[in-house]
Each structure stands twice: as C-alpha cells, then as structure tokens.
Design a protein around this motif. Structure first.
Motif, PDB file in Angstrom:
ATOM      1  N   ASP A   1     -34.218 -48.101  31.442  1.00  0.00           N
ATOM      2  CA  ASP A   1     -33.278 -47.570  30.778  1.00  0.00           C
ATOM      3  C   ASP A   1     -33.067 -46.147  29.987  1.00  0.00           C
ATOM      4  OD1 ASP A   1     -33.051 -51.080  29.724  1.00  0.00           O
ATOM      5  OD2 ASP A   1     -32.034 -50.066  31.497  1.00  0.00           O
ATOM      6  N   TYR A   2     -31.950 -45.578  30.105  1.00  0.00           N
ATOM      7  CA  TYR A   2     -32.068 -44.258  29.446  1.00  0.00           C
ATOM      8  C   TYR A   2     -33.170 -43.219  29.632  1.00  0.00           C
ATOM      9  CZ  TYR A   2     -28.816 -47.252  26.480  1.00  0.00           C
ATOM     10  OH  TYR A   2     -27.877 -48.153  26.071  1.00  0.00           O
ATOM     11  N   PHE A   3     -33.477 -43.175  30.841  1.00  0.00           N
ATOM     12  CA  PHE A   3     -34.635 -42.450  31.294  1.00  0.00           C
ATOM     13  C   PHE A   3     -34.050 -40.819  31.249  1.00  0.00           C
ATOM     14  CE2 PHE A   3     -38.370 -41.636  33.223  1.00  0.00           C
ATOM     15  CZ  PHE A   3     -38.329 -40.461  34.166  1.00  0.00           C
ATOM     16  N   LYS A   4     -33.032 -40.657  31.448  1.00  0.00           N
ATOM     17  CA  LYS A   4     -32.417 -39.076  31.401  1.00  0.00           C
ATOM     18  C   LYS A   4     -32.775 -38.892  29.963  1.00  0.00           C
ATOM     19  CE  LYS A   4     -28.729 -35.975  32.313  1.00  0.00           C
ATOM     20  NZ  LYS A   4     -28.758 -35.260  31.072  1.00  0.00           N
ATOM     21  N   ILE A   5     -32.572 -39.622  29.162  1.00  0.00           N
ATOM     22  CA  ILE A   5     -32.830 -39.182  27.653  1.00  0.00           C
ATOM     23  C   ILE A   5     -34.381 -38.717  27.422  1.00  0.00           C
ATOM     24  CG2 ILE A   5     -32.791 -39.933  25.330  1.00  0.00           C
ATOM     25  CD1 ILE A   5     -30.341 -41.302  25.950  1.00  0.00           C
ATOM     26  N   ILE A   6     -35.246 -39.314  28.233  1.00  0.00           N
ATOM     27  CA  ILE A   6     -36.789 -39.068  27.874  1.00  0.00           C
ATOM     28  C   ILE A   6     -37.020 -37.715  28.392  1.00  0.00           C
ATOM     29  CG2 ILE A   6     -38.960 -39.808  28.535  1.00  0.00           C
ATOM     30  CD1 ILE A   6     -38.017 -42.836  28.704  1.00  0.00           C
ATOM     31  N   ASN A   7     -36.535 -37.511  29.660  1.00  0.00           N
ATOM     32  CA  ASN A   7     -36.745 -36.110  30.321  1.00  0.00           C
ATOM     33  C   ASN A   7     -35.950 -35.120  29.434  1.00  0.00           C
ATOM     34  OD1 ASN A   7     -38.031 -36.761  32.657  1.00  0.00           O
ATOM     35  ND2 ASN A   7     -36.326 -37.095  33.833  1.00  0.00           N
ATOM     36  N   ASP A   8     -34.725 -35.297  29.058  1.00  0.00           N
ATOM     37  CA  ASP A   8     -34.018 -34.295  28.415  1.00  0.00           C
ATOM     38  C   ASP A   8     -34.815 -33.978  26.752  1.00  0.00           C
ATOM     39  OD1 ASP A   8     -32.247 -34.098  30.188  1.00  0.00           O
ATOM     40  OD2 ASP A   8     -30.549 -35.048  29.158  1.00  0.00           O
ATOM     41  N   GLN A   9     -35.303 -34.940  26.303  1.00  0.00           N
ATOM     42  CA  GLN A   9     -35.878 -34.914  24.717  1.00  0.00           C
ATOM     43  C   GLN A   9     -37.398 -34.572  24.857  1.00  0.00           C
ATOM     44  OE1 GLN A   9     -34.877 -38.287  22.374  1.00  0.00           O
ATOM     45  NE2 GLN A   9     -36.154 -37.724  20.701  1.00  0.00           N
ATOM     46  N   TYR A  10     -38.174 -35.199  25.767  1.00  0.00           N
ATOM     47  CA  TYR A  10     -39.681 -34.815  25.912  1.00  0.00           C
ATOM     48  C   TYR A  10     -39.980 -33.928  27.071  1.00  0.00           C
ATOM     49  CZ  TYR A  10     -39.023 -38.735  22.573  1.00  0.00           C
ATOM     50  OH  TYR A  10     -39.036 -39.682  21.727  1.00  0.00           O
ATOM     51  N   GLY A  11     -39.107 -33.720  28.020  1.00  0.00           N
ATOM     52  CA  GLY A  11     -39.659 -33.027  29.182  1.00  0.00           C
ATOM     53  C   GLY A  11     -40.107 -33.927  30.155  1.00  0.00           C
ATOM     54  N   HIS A  12     -39.654 -33.055  31.570  1.00  0.00           N
ATOM     55  CA  HIS A  12     -40.260 -33.870  32.758  1.00  0.00           C
ATOM     56  C   HIS A  12     -41.436 -34.558  33.075  1.00  0.00           C
ATOM     57  CE1 HIS A  12     -36.019 -33.792  34.747  1.00  0.00           C
ATOM     58  NE2 HIS A  12     -36.274 -32.331  34.038  1.00  0.00           N
ATOM     59  N   ALA A  13     -42.527 -33.650  32.267  1.00  0.00           N
ATOM     60  CA  ALA A  13     -43.730 -34.183  32.404  1.00  0.00           C
ATOM     61  C   ALA A  13     -43.946 -35.561  31.684  1.00  0.00           C
ATOM     62  CB  ALA A  13     -44.716 -33.144  31.773  1.00  0.00           C
ATOM     63  N   GLU A  14     -43.369 -35.630  30.640  1.00  0.00           N
ATOM     64  CA  GLU A  14     -43.481 -36.788  29.750  1.00  0.00           C
ATOM     65  C   GLU A  14     -42.661 -38.020  30.513  1.00  0.00           C
ATOM     66  OE1 GLU A  14     -44.788 -39.257  26.624  1.00  0.00           O
ATOM     67  OE2 GLU A  14     -45.264 -37.273  27.201  1.00  0.00           O
ATOM     68  N   GLY A  15     -41.588 -37.539  31.347  1.00  0.00           N
ATOM     69  CA  GLY A  15     -40.995 -38.711  32.013  1.00  0.00           C
ATOM     70  C   GLY A  15     -41.791 -38.839  33.195  1.00  0.00           C
ATOM     71  N   ASP A  16     -42.505 -38.284  33.835  1.00  0.00           N
ATOM     72  CA  ASP A  16     -43.375 -38.604  34.846  1.00  0.00           C
ATOM     73  C   ASP A  16     -44.315 -39.306  34.533  1.00  0.00           C
ATOM     74  OD1 ASP A  16     -43.606 -35.318  36.641  1.00  0.00           O
ATOM     75  OD2 ASP A  16     -41.976 -36.934  36.617  1.00  0.00           O
ATOM     76  N   LEU A  17     -44.968 -39.365  33.254  1.00  0.00           N
ATOM     77  CA  LEU A  17     -46.044 -40.295  32.563  1.00  0.00           C
ATOM     78  C   LEU A  17     -45.342 -41.479  32.299  1.00  0.00           C
ATOM     79  CD1 LEU A  17     -48.729 -40.407  31.433  1.00  0.00           C
ATOM     80  CD2 LEU A  17     -47.820 -39.817  29.219  1.00  0.00           C
ATOM     81  N   VAL A  18     -44.081 -41.617  32.105  1.00  0.00           N
ATOM     82  CA  VAL A  18     -43.472 -42.891  31.819  1.00  0.00           C
ATOM     83  C   VAL A  18     -43.425 -43.787  33.226  1.00  0.00           C
ATOM     84  CG1 VAL A  18     -41.539 -44.092  31.246  1.00  0.00           C
ATOM     85  CG2 VAL A  18     -42.312 -42.341  29.776  1.00  0.00           C
ATOM     86  N   LEU A  19     -42.979 -42.751  34.445  1.00  0.00           N
ATOM     87  CA  LEU A  19     -42.899 -43.541  35.638  1.00  0.00           C
ATOM     88  C   LEU A  19     -44.175 -44.145  36.212  1.00  0.00           C
ATOM     89  CD1 LEU A  19     -40.346 -40.930  37.235  1.00  0.00           C
ATOM     90  CD2 LEU A  19     -40.055 -43.445  36.635  1.00  0.00           C
ATOM     91  N   LYS A  20     -45.338 -43.203  35.872  1.00  0.00           N
ATOM     92  CA  LYS A  20     -46.633 -43.722  36.509  1.00  0.00           C
ATOM     93  C   LYS A  20     -47.200 -44.723  35.620  1.00  0.00           C
ATOM     94  CE  LYS A  20     -48.172 -39.258  36.296  1.00  0.00           C
ATOM     95  NZ  LYS A  20     -49.254 -38.252  36.353  1.00  0.00           N
ATOM     96  N   THR A  21     -46.989 -44.892  34.328  1.00  0.00           N
ATOM     97  CA  THR A  21     -47.499 -46.093  33.656  1.00  0.00           C
ATOM     98  C   THR A  21     -46.741 -47.200  33.754  1.00  0.00           C
ATOM     99  OG1 THR A  21     -47.796 -44.491  31.736  1.00  0.00           O
ATOM    100  CG2 THR A  21     -47.607 -46.855  30.930  1.00  0.00           C
ATOM    101  N   VAL A  22     -45.161 -47.187  33.794  1.00  0.00           N
ATOM    102  CA  VAL A  22     -44.533 -48.389  34.181  1.00  0.00           C
ATOM    103  C   VAL A  22     -44.755 -48.995  35.553  1.00  0.00           C
ATOM    104  CG1 VAL A  22     -42.287 -49.225  34.638  1.00  0.00           C
ATOM    105  CG2 VAL A  22     -42.681 -47.840  32.377  1.00  0.00           C
ATOM    106  N   SER A  23     -45.157 -48.247  36.713  1.00  0.00           N
ATOM    107  CA  SER A  23     -45.419 -48.430  37.760  1.00  0.00           C
ATOM    108  C   SER A  23     -46.594 -48.964  38.104  1.00  0.00           C
ATOM    109  CB  SER A  23     -44.945 -47.290  38.815  1.00  0.00           C
ATOM    110  OG  SER A  23     -45.791 -46.352  38.923  1.00  0.00           O
ATOM    111  N   ALA A  24     -47.515 -48.361  37.376  1.00  0.00           N
ATOM    112  CA  ALA A  24     -48.905 -49.180  37.342  1.00  0.00           C
ATOM    113  C   ALA A  24     -48.969 -50.391  36.757  1.00  0.00           C
ATOM    114  CB  ALA A  24     -49.584 -48.124  36.884  1.00  0.00           C
ATOM    115  N   PHE A  25     -48.118 -50.747  35.705  1.00  0.00           N
ATOM    116  CA  PHE A  25     -48.244 -51.899  35.054  1.00  0.00           C
ATOM    117  C   PHE A  25     -47.463 -52.854  35.734  1.00  0.00           C
ATOM    118  CE2 PHE A  25     -47.957 -54.727  31.536  1.00  0.00           C
ATOM    119  CZ  PHE A  25     -46.761 -55.297  31.428  1.00  0.00           C
TER     120      PHE A  25
END
Length: 564
Positions: free
Chosen positions: A441-465
């Motif tokens: 949810d609201y993934f675009k806000i994460i990219n916009d607010q924290y940058g794409h590197a942080e968005g990539d970290l979220v994707l990797k963390t959630v997928s691994a989990f």
C-alpha cells in the motif's frame, strides 16, 4: 534551457510563488546531498551551498566566498588539468554543455567520484558568460560498479551482451563488454544504437542462418544458439553464440542476454575430424583438450595427460581402458554416450556431451568429439574430450537469471505465469490451489518521500519475509513494481485466507527506518481459488478484482474473489 526561455517561463510568477519554488528547490537540494555552486566569471568569486562547503571541510555561512582555485585543490591531481581544460573550453564556447566527472577528496580524506554539471544563467552585454551555476553529484558507487563490471567481464571469454530486436526489424546492442573489440574489431559504442555494423561483418554464406535463428528464437522465446563465421580484417573467425530471450509484451521488443565466444580453434578441430584428418599432434596443441584413441575391438584405450587431469586419475597407477572410462560416466548419461558411439558407426562422427564422476567424487561436464574408422578387422575411434563444466554453469546461470527478479532475487513474472499454466493443465476439482496477488500500500509515497533506494529496500525486505512464510511446493514471485503473486497448494479457501491474513498482519509489523525516521508498511491481498474450467486470464482477473476491491475498501486487508 536557454536563458530567454527561463525568463519567459517565470516572468508571470508572483514574488510569493517564486519564494515558494525557491524553498522547494532548496529543500530538494539539501535532502539530496547535492553540492551547488555559482561562479561570477568577472570576479572569480565562487558561492556554494552548505553541503558543498562541508565537502571542502569548511563551515558554511552566508558570506563564505571561495575561488575557483580553492575547488581545484581538492580535485585529484590526475583529474585536475582535464577538469580545468573542459571548463575553459565551455567558457570559450567550444562545448555546448558542461558536464564532467572527476575524483574529489572529501573532508574525511576519502576520494569520491563526482559529476559536475554547469550552465550559464546570465550573460554580459557582449554575450559572454557573466554567471554560471552548477552542481556536484556523488557518483562514486556508480563509477566503481562500472569499473568492477569491466574487470569482471575481462575474465569472461568472448563478449557478454544484451541484444534488442524491435518490431520494425531494427536491432541494437544496449550493452556489450569490451571483448567485442577482440572478437569483431568494433567498439561497444559503435553497435549500441545500431547492430548493422556488426551484422555487416558476418560471412555472406552465414548471414541468412544467423538472421533465421534470431527470428526463430524471438517467435518461440527459446534459447538462441548459433555457430557462424565473421570476417575480421583479412581473417575468418568462427563464433559461437548462446543467449536467453525475453519479450516485453508492452513494446513488442525481444531482448537476449548471452555470450559470444571465438571458437575458431574448436571449429577447426571439428572440421578436421569430419574430414578424417585429425592427428594426435594437432589435438595436443590445443590446450586444455585431451585426446584419445580407442580400439573398440580389443577394448584398448590411449589417453593424453590432459584426460587424466580431467578425470582426476593418477597416470602412474591407472591404465586407461574402455572399462575404466565407462565406470567414470555418470549413470544417467551412460545410455546416451553408448548410443552416440553406435551412431558413429554409420555417420562416422561421435559427438556427445555428458557428465563424468571424477575419482574424487566431483561431477564434471565433458564434450566428446571423435571420428570413427572401421574395417573388416578393427573398429577405431580417434577424438578429443573437453571439460565444459564452466560453460554449463554459465548457461544455467543465464537460465536462472531468466526466471529470477533481479532486485529481490525471488521468482519473476515469467516463472509465476509458467507455474500457473502448469497447474491449470493438471488441475482437478480436489486440487485446492489458491492464487493471491499482494500489493504494498502507498508504495509511491515511500519512493517520493524517502527515495527509490529506500523503496528498493522495502521491496527486498517484504519479499524475503513473505518467502520465509511459505510451505514446500508454494510459489512466490514478484510480478511487477510493488506487486507480488502467490500459488498456495493443498489449502482450502478459508485456510488460505487465514494464512494470507497472518502474512498481511506480520507485514504491517515490520519496522523500517530512514535517516532516523521510523515507518511501517501495509499490504492489500486479493485471492481466488483455482477451478478446473479456469483459464490463466480468468484466475488473474479474479485475483486482481479482489485486490482492487480491497484497495477501495481501505487497504490492509485480504479479499477473496469466488467464482461466479
């Protein structure tokens, strides 16, 4: 953008609007760690922002004034003169744009690559530059990654590449390693936007075969493999290409990722075998290829030293015989090897790849190529054996990359769709298989607010989990952006929903932190159960419809779409 265009663009803005835009710009610059500078050409005075001053080890204040020479002092000695010359050429009007990369020593003593981009913002009455502004971007990670990639590709035989075929028939190589220069005498830049430069070097007798093999691979999305000749100067070289294709359904572009190697030596040997002109001396000259001679009538076998090494045997204690060789063949490949030898009695050629079990237990891949000669009294084979294990491993790695998401290292959309279609072909009423689509949810806000590197970290963390929560046999993949898909086996609908709700709840409890600021994410999940009459599109449509219903209902939930 020309100065006149900038003036016209902002001439209608009020002072308040200009202040607001300036505030936004300053905020972006400060958060992005960009060094900003402004040079007055006439006085040589250089004004910088706080981050730029910190790079120089200075304390910033509004009146801080520097000179061009102050900046030159922290540029690496090997890069200093080049950077200075390019700036002078820009001032003289010889270069339209100013963009240069060089190394800079930061205040902590470390050297970093930066990209300096500048532009004239005001002109003097005579048209010469009055004020120039620019910015420094830290591109150290990108430059070092590029350098590492170049070093790695130098260790790989031939050239590794990405090749694109467009619907209009145009072709290009977006990436090719430096090995292309050795193989074809062209540079990566020459073929980046137009592959015709390389295709024009292919032997006239082979060009149709190459083009046909590419089109066939594009249509069937099967691996591309082709052996062909290339004219390089006055010489003719044999090349062998292997690549894995994928199609971009949106654009219709087909991309291949693969390797081309110069196999001239191997091909010459192969042709000599086919013409029955091979000799032991010639085989010995070809490094890393063992030669052998087998008397099929008596069972006698002669090996070169290289074959002892390949098989891990001590020549002082092992006498080569056909029986010794047969014992080393991997059991599952034994029939294929013997079948090839039998075909050789008719065709004259024994050509087979198979596995062997070395004396130390290691399993290796080898390629046997031999010529058969028989008469009334004796049947003889003379040939070579080559260790092709590394080539096999490389091929498998390419195949793995073809079904793996590069960022998260989980399966990709291609793998998921293939798995789903496989299940649909064999499904029965009692199969109990759930398909679910997970969207952050609201993934675009994460990219916009924290940058794409942080968005990539979220994707990797959630997928691994999520991957950790699955049972054996379940399938998990990233199918695009922030969307993931699941195939859950042996589960009733209600149980599947409980499992997915547990995963959703645990995702919402994952803790993330960016620059001291903590935050959490949630996910919406749409699910459906497979039915024998389903098509792939039916299943994905129901799961998508459930997902979007969950989005409309407030997100962070699991919605089950049942068959109408």
């Amino acid at each position: 953008m020309p100065i006149k265009d900038l003036t016209e663009r902002y001439s209608n803005l009020t002072a308040a609007q200009l202040r607001e835009r300036l505030y936004c710009l300053e905020t972006v610059v400060s958060k992005s760690k960009i060094g900003v500078w402004q040079l007055c050409v006439a006085t040589g005075k250089l004004s910088v922002n706080q981050y730029f001053a910190e790079l120089l080890g200075l304390t910033w204040h509004p009146e801080l004034a520097l000179t061009f020479d102050d900046v030159l002092k922290i540029i690496h000695p090997d890069d200093r003169q080049s950077a200075k010359n390019q700036f002078k050429q820009y001032l003289a009007g010889k270069n339209r744009d100013f963009e240069v990369e060089f190394r800079v020593q930061f205040a902590d003593g470390s050297w970093h690559w930066v990209r300096d981009i500048g532009a004239v913002v005001t002109l003097q009455a005579d048209g010469q530059a009055e004020k120039i502004v620019g910015s420094w971007f830290d591109v150290n990670d990108m430059v070092e990654s590029s350098q590492r990639l170049r070093k790695i590709t130098r260790t790989i035989p031939g050239v590794i590449y990405e090749f694109e075929l467009y619907p209009d028939g145009s072709m290009r190589f977006p990436y090719s390693s430096e090995g292309i220069s050795d193989i074809a005498g062209v540079s990566p830049e020459q073929i980046r936007d137009d592959a015709s430069v390389l295709f024009s070097l292919i032997h006239p007798d082979d060009i149709s075969k190459v083009q046909h093999s590419i089109l066939e691979s594009a249509q069937s999305l099967t691996e591309w493999f082709c052996e062909y000749r290339l004219i390089k100067g006055d010489s003719e070289r044999w090349l062998t290409g292997y690549a894995v294709p994928e199609r971009d359904d949106a654009s219709g572009v087909v991309r291949w990722y693969g390797q081309i190697v110069d196999t001239t030596a191997d091909k010459e040997l192969e042709l000599e075998l086919l013409e029955s002109k091979i000799t032991l001396e010639k085989a010995q000259e070809l490094g890393n290829i063992g030669y052998w001679r087998a008397d099929l009538t008596t069972g006698e076998l002669a090996w070169s030293d290289e074959i002892f090494r390949i098989f891990g045997l001590d020549k002082e204690h092992v006498k080569p015989t056909i029986e010794v060789f047969d014992r080393a063949i991997y059991p599952d490949d034994f029939k294929a090897v013997k079948a090839s030898m039998e075909r050789a009695r008719e065709s004259g050629i024994h050509d087979v790849e198979h596995r062997i079990v070395r004396a130390d237990g290691e399993i290796r891949w080898v390629h046997e190529l031999a010529g058969f000669r028989g008469d009334d009294s004796r049947d003889v084979m003379i040939g070579t054996i080559r260790d092709v294990t590394e080539q096999k491993l490389y091929q498998r790695e390419l195949e793995r990359l073809n079904v793996t998401d590069e960022l998260t290292k989980v399966n990709n959309r291609r793998f998921f769709i293939a798995s789903l279609e496989r299940e649909l072909k064999s499904i029965v009423a009692a199969s109990r298989i759930c398909v679910a689509i997970v969207d952050i949810d609201y993934f675009k806000i994460i990219n916009d607010q924290y940058g794409h590197a942080e968005g990539d970290l979220v994707l990797k963390t959630v997928s691994a989990f999520i991957n950790e929560q699955l049972r054996p046999g379940d399938v998990f993949a990233r199918i695009g952006g922030e969307e993931f898909a699941l195939l859950l086996h042996r589960v009733e609908g209600a149980d599947a929903k409980r499992r997915l709700n547990a995963i959703r709840q645990l995702i919402s409890e994952l803790a993330f932190c960016h620059n001291g600021e903590s935050y959490q994410v949630t996910a919406t999940i749409g699910m459906t159960m497979l039915n024998p009459q389903d098509t792939r599109d039916d299943v994905l449509h129901r799961a998508d419809e459930a997902l979007y219903r969950g989005k409309r209902d407030g997100r962070n939930c699991v919605v089950w779409s049942e068959v109408d």
